[in-house]
Design a protein around this motif. Sequence first.
Motif, short mmCIF file in Angstrom:
data_model
loop_
_atom_site.label_atom_id
_atom_site.label_comp_id
_atom_site.label_asym_id
_atom_site.label_seq_id
_atom_site.Cartn_x
_atom_site.Cartn_y
_atom_site.Cartn_z
N LEU A 1 15.57 -14.27 1.49
CA LEU A 1 16.36 -13.45 0.56
C LEU A 1 17.85 -13.71 0.75
CD1 LEU A 1 14.48 -10.03 0.64
CD2 LEU A 1 14.56 -11.69 -1.22
N PHE A 2 18.29 -13.84 1.98
CA PHE A 2 19.70 -14.15 2.24
C PHE A 2 20.05 -15.52 1.67
CE2 PHE A 2 23.21 -15.82 4.67
CZ PHE A 2 24.07 -14.73 4.80
N GLY A 3 19.19 -16.51 1.92
CA GLY A 3 19.46 -17.84 1.41
C GLY A 3 19.46 -17.90 -0.11
N LEU A 4 18.51 -17.23 -0.75
CA LEU A 4 18.46 -17.23 -2.21
C LEU A 4 19.69 -16.54 -2.81
CD1 LEU A 4 14.70 -16.39 -2.89
CD2 LEU A 4 15.86 -18.54 -3.38
N THR A 5 20.08 -15.40 -2.25
CA THR A 5 21.25 -14.69 -2.77
C THR A 5 22.50 -15.52 -2.60
OG1 THR A 5 20.18 -12.60 -2.14
CG2 THR A 5 22.52 -12.52 -2.69
N LEU A 6 22.67 -16.10 -1.42
CA LEU A 6 23.85 -16.92 -1.18
C LEU A 6 23.85 -18.15 -2.08
CD1 LEU A 6 26.40 -17.42 0.49
CD2 LEU A 6 24.97 -18.58 2.19
N THR A 7 22.70 -18.76 -2.29
CA THR A 7 22.61 -19.95 -3.14
C THR A 7 22.98 -19.63 -4.58
OG1 THR A 7 20.89 -20.91 -1.73
CG2 THR A 7 21.08 -21.76 -3.97
N ASN B 1 18.29 -24.53 1.68
CA ASN B 1 17.95 -24.98 3.04
C ASN B 1 19.13 -24.79 3.98
OD1 ASN B 1 16.56 -26.19 5.16
ND2 ASN B 1 15.72 -27.77 3.84
N GLY B 2 20.31 -25.23 3.54
CA GLY B 2 21.50 -25.09 4.38
C GLY B 2 21.89 -23.65 4.62
N SER B 3 21.70 -22.78 3.63
CA SER B 3 22.03 -21.36 3.79
C SER B 3 21.15 -20.71 4.86
CB SER B 3 21.88 -20.63 2.46
OG SER B 3 22.70 -21.20 1.46
N ILE B 4 19.86 -21.01 4.83
CA ILE B 4 18.96 -20.46 5.83
C ILE B 4 19.30 -20.98 7.21
CG2 ILE B 4 16.54 -20.37 6.56
CD1 ILE B 4 15.75 -20.45 3.63
#
Length: 355
Positions: A153-159, A278-281
């Motif tokens: 969820l953090f990675g998707l939101t940031l992306t 991928n990079g956000s996670i």
Amino acid sequence: MVHTPPPTKSRLSPMTRRRLASFRQNRRGYWSFWIFAVLFIISLFAEFIANDKPLLIRYDGLFYVPIFNSYAETVFGGEFETEAEYRDPFVADLINEKGWMVWPLIPFSYQTINYDLPVPAPAPPSAVNWLGTDDQGRDVVARLIYGFRISVLFGLTLTVLSSLIGIAAGAVQGYFGGLTDLLFQRGIEIWQGMPTLYLIIIMASVVEPNFWWLLGLMLLFSWMQLVGVVRAEFLRARNFDYVRAARALGANDVVIMAKHVLPNAMVATLTFLPFILNGSITTLTALDFLGFGLPPGSPSLGELLAQGKANLQAPWLGLTAFFVLAIMLSLLVFVGEAVRDAFDPRKTTVAYRTA
């Protein structure tokens, strides 16, 4: 004479059908997408899979749902007005005397401590704790499920947020060019030259970060990843004939950018999104591993890695976190490769002909 209805037309354009055919042709990426999607959807219902509260209680002829509501211990014949501790043997006996409880598959939440361990924490895998416990006695499987959900969820939101800002900035640069492009480029070069990870660590050490604070902090530095790609596409397309025709017909710059140029720029942009995710996670995991990420106690894959490093006598901690991260990131890379191939005109044509 039998009347046959005319065939319905597909709402998808021929180009979209070709891209979907190319995506399915890449079996590794296609199945990776479905595996990742199933795992993510399962993690969204983590409270129904791993929880220290029963899914359903029947007591004295009435039904109770502790997951959605908070019930005092006195409701079940106890002595305290505080919320009932359903894992407490005293409370469990009170409920079972006049009813029953339905527990989730894993009777632990991410913060639940198992006080009945036969050995000191971290405890090895057992029938109760399938992947063992961490150094505080918390179930590893439960923390993995919740940690996987918050990481994705953090990675998707940031992306999504960083992509929106990056696309807008790149579109303005590429479409207007000239002094606007020059000033934007110099500012981005200065901003990119800053040591991002060190700045995040310094800021996180000043203020205790939470999910949204950490998201905003990382958003300050992650929006530049798509600027170059979008800028190049707008620089290339701004002098095309259809753009000149739209401008001659009186269309304003915003309409031209959004309706005529942006769809062409999105082809190159979409291929980068799985890799940005991928990079956000990975960044969130690194911050949690260093102790500058989510607040202490939060379910985190990086925190589990840090526990594995600090407890070498408990190899199940480090190995579990490693394999979960490796599988998750590998699935995203495979999906990214399939998306990239789907937008490649050469591979798209071959896949559509063979489909």
